[in-house]
Design an enzyme around this catalytic site. Structure first.
Site, mmCIF file in Angstrom:
data_model
loop_
_atom_site.group_PDB
_atom_site.id
_atom_site.type_symbol
_atom_site.label_atom_id
_atom_site.label_comp_id
_atom_site.label_asym_id
_atom_site.label_seq_id
_atom_site.Cartn_x
_atom_site.Cartn_y
_atom_site.Cartn_z
ATOM 1 N N GLY A 167 78.780 -4.658 41.110
ATOM 2 C CA GLY A 167 79.048 -5.294 42.400
ATOM 3 C C GLY A 167 77.772 -5.713 43.098
ATOM 4 C CG ASP A 168 75.010 -2.845 44.587
ATOM 5 O OD1 ASP A 168 74.916 -3.024 45.807
ATOM 6 O OD2 ASP A 168 75.457 -1.796 44.094
ATOM 7 C CB SER A 169 74.091 -6.891 39.396
ATOM 8 O OG SER A 169 73.348 -5.685 39.252
ATOM 9 C CB SER A 172 71.445 -9.611 43.061
ATOM 10 O OG SER A 172 71.428 -8.285 43.511
#
Length: 397
Positions: A167-169, A172
């Site tokens: 999810g974070d990537s 990004s």
């Protein structure tokens, strides 16, 4: 290092994954990335997972090519430096809770007045607006709200997660795309800078294919299907005789026919009811059983050799041990040696995407906390005496 982003300055107010990974991509392609960290502790990622001489191996990767300056943002002098750096930047990236920059006196109204060409990338759990904006949100929550977790795992098991902070990537990557769009507008003289508002859940949701129209028009709720690709047949993971598993994608009609001939089922290859994907989907279980019967009698190497000869997409499931020795990874320079403190060489992931004329590269691994403080402050016009006073007061490290 030169690259397609040479001459672009990025200031990162970020911790952990989402903003730092976005800034890393800028740094790998030539941008000057200045990472602002808290004196004393720095980014918590410095202590996540496996450590080398007290510093995370993930940190050395996530912060490569970046410059570290340690600034106390609660100090008026430190805040003034941060404001000056933002005023000199093309892009500012942050992943604080919405409203945090405003509380520091670094909101969009302030920064855009100082620098009308600035692009401010804001990554948060739920975005800068809406009823959930003030909730805390990590990547795992974005994966859940974005619909990914509900569709991941085996049908009879609780919702699963993939083994990385996807999810974070994904946030990004959306942040970099948005920032480059804004930069293009500014650099071509088409307009001023702007805010790029990226939420974790929306970045996940953006990848969920036809999830919404299938539900809206047909009432279909996509759920967990294990290793199968829902609505595409056949595409699954199958056992081999040596206790391993092979991924086989017989997605297109022509590939399906070739696959059936390889597994010695010409009756299925020639069945008009199975000639197109919509005809095959209702028979998923039968097709998977036929393929499994064939693969289970053969080793992984035998399966891959036969399918490769027939031009059927298939592949082994790689562990990291497979990755670092694979000839294709090595030929495309996706495994790069990197020197860490103590003259220790370690393998790191290479650069992607591949640009033919202006490729990215790696100059140094993640820096020590405040390693570039003097260099950056000198670049702002401060003399050593002034820098010494800032250190004495704790405004910088």
């Amino acid at each position: 290092m030169s690259g397609p982003l040479t001459g672009i300055r990025v200031v990162e107010f970020g911790t952990l994954i989402a903003a730092p990974f976005a800034a890393r991509l800028f740094a790998e392609f030539g941008a000057e990335v200045i990472k602002i960290e808290q004196p004393g502790t720095g980014d918590p990622l410095r202590k996540w997972r496996k450590l080398h001489q007290g510093t995370s191996l993930w940190w050395y990767l996530q912060s490569r090519n970046k410059k570290s300056i340690a600034i106390d943002l609660k100090s008026p002098d430190g805040l003034a430096i941060a404001r000056e750096l933002a005023a000199s930047a093309d892009v500012v990236i942050e992943n604080f809770k919405p409203g945090s920059l405003e509380k520091l006196g670094l909101g969009w109204d302030v920064l855009s007045a100082l620098n009308p060409k600035l692009t401010l990338v804001r990554i948060s759990g739920y975005g800068q607006t809406g009823p959930y904006r003030d909730r805390s949100g990590f990547g795992a929550i974005g994966e859940a709200m974005g619909g990914l977790r509900f569709t991941t795992g085996d049908p009879d098991s609780p919702p699963a997660r993939v083994g990385i902070s996807i999810g974070d990537s994904l946030a990004s990557l959306h942040a970099v795309i948005g920032a480059l769009m804004s930069l293009l507008r500014v650099k071509t003289g088409e307009g001023r800078g702007q805010v790029v508002d990226v939420s974790l859940y929306e970045s996940v949701f953006n990848l969920m294919e036809s999830l919404v129209p299938e539900y809206d028009l047909m009432g279909h709720v996509r759920t967990r299907t294990g290793g199968a690709l829902p609505g595409i047949s056949p595409s699954n993971t199958y056992p081999t005789s040596d206790g391993r598993h092979v991924v086989i994608a017989g997605n297109s009609d022509a590939i399906f026919k070739r696959l059936m001939l390889v597994i010695e089922r010409p009756d299925l290859a020639d069945d008009p009811a199975l000639a197109t994907n919509d005809g095959r989907v209702p028979h998923d279980a039968m097709l998977d059983a036929a393929i499994s019967t064939w693969t289970a009698k053969r080793t992984m190497d035998e399966v891959l050799a036969a399918l490769d000869k027939a031009d059927v997409p298939a592949g082994r499931i790689y562990s990291v041990a497979d990755i670092v020795t694979d000839p294709h990874y090595l030929a495309r320079e996706m495994i790069l040696p990197t020197e860490l403190p103590g003259d220790i060489e370690v393998k790191m992931p290479g650069i992607t995407p591949k640009l033919s004329e202006t490729p990215g590269g790696v100059n140094w691994p993640g820096p020590m906390l405040g390693e570039h403080t003097d260099e950056i402050l000198t670049g702002l016009g401060l003399e050593q005496r002034a820098i010494g006073l800032l250190r004495k007061t704790g405004a910088v490290q």
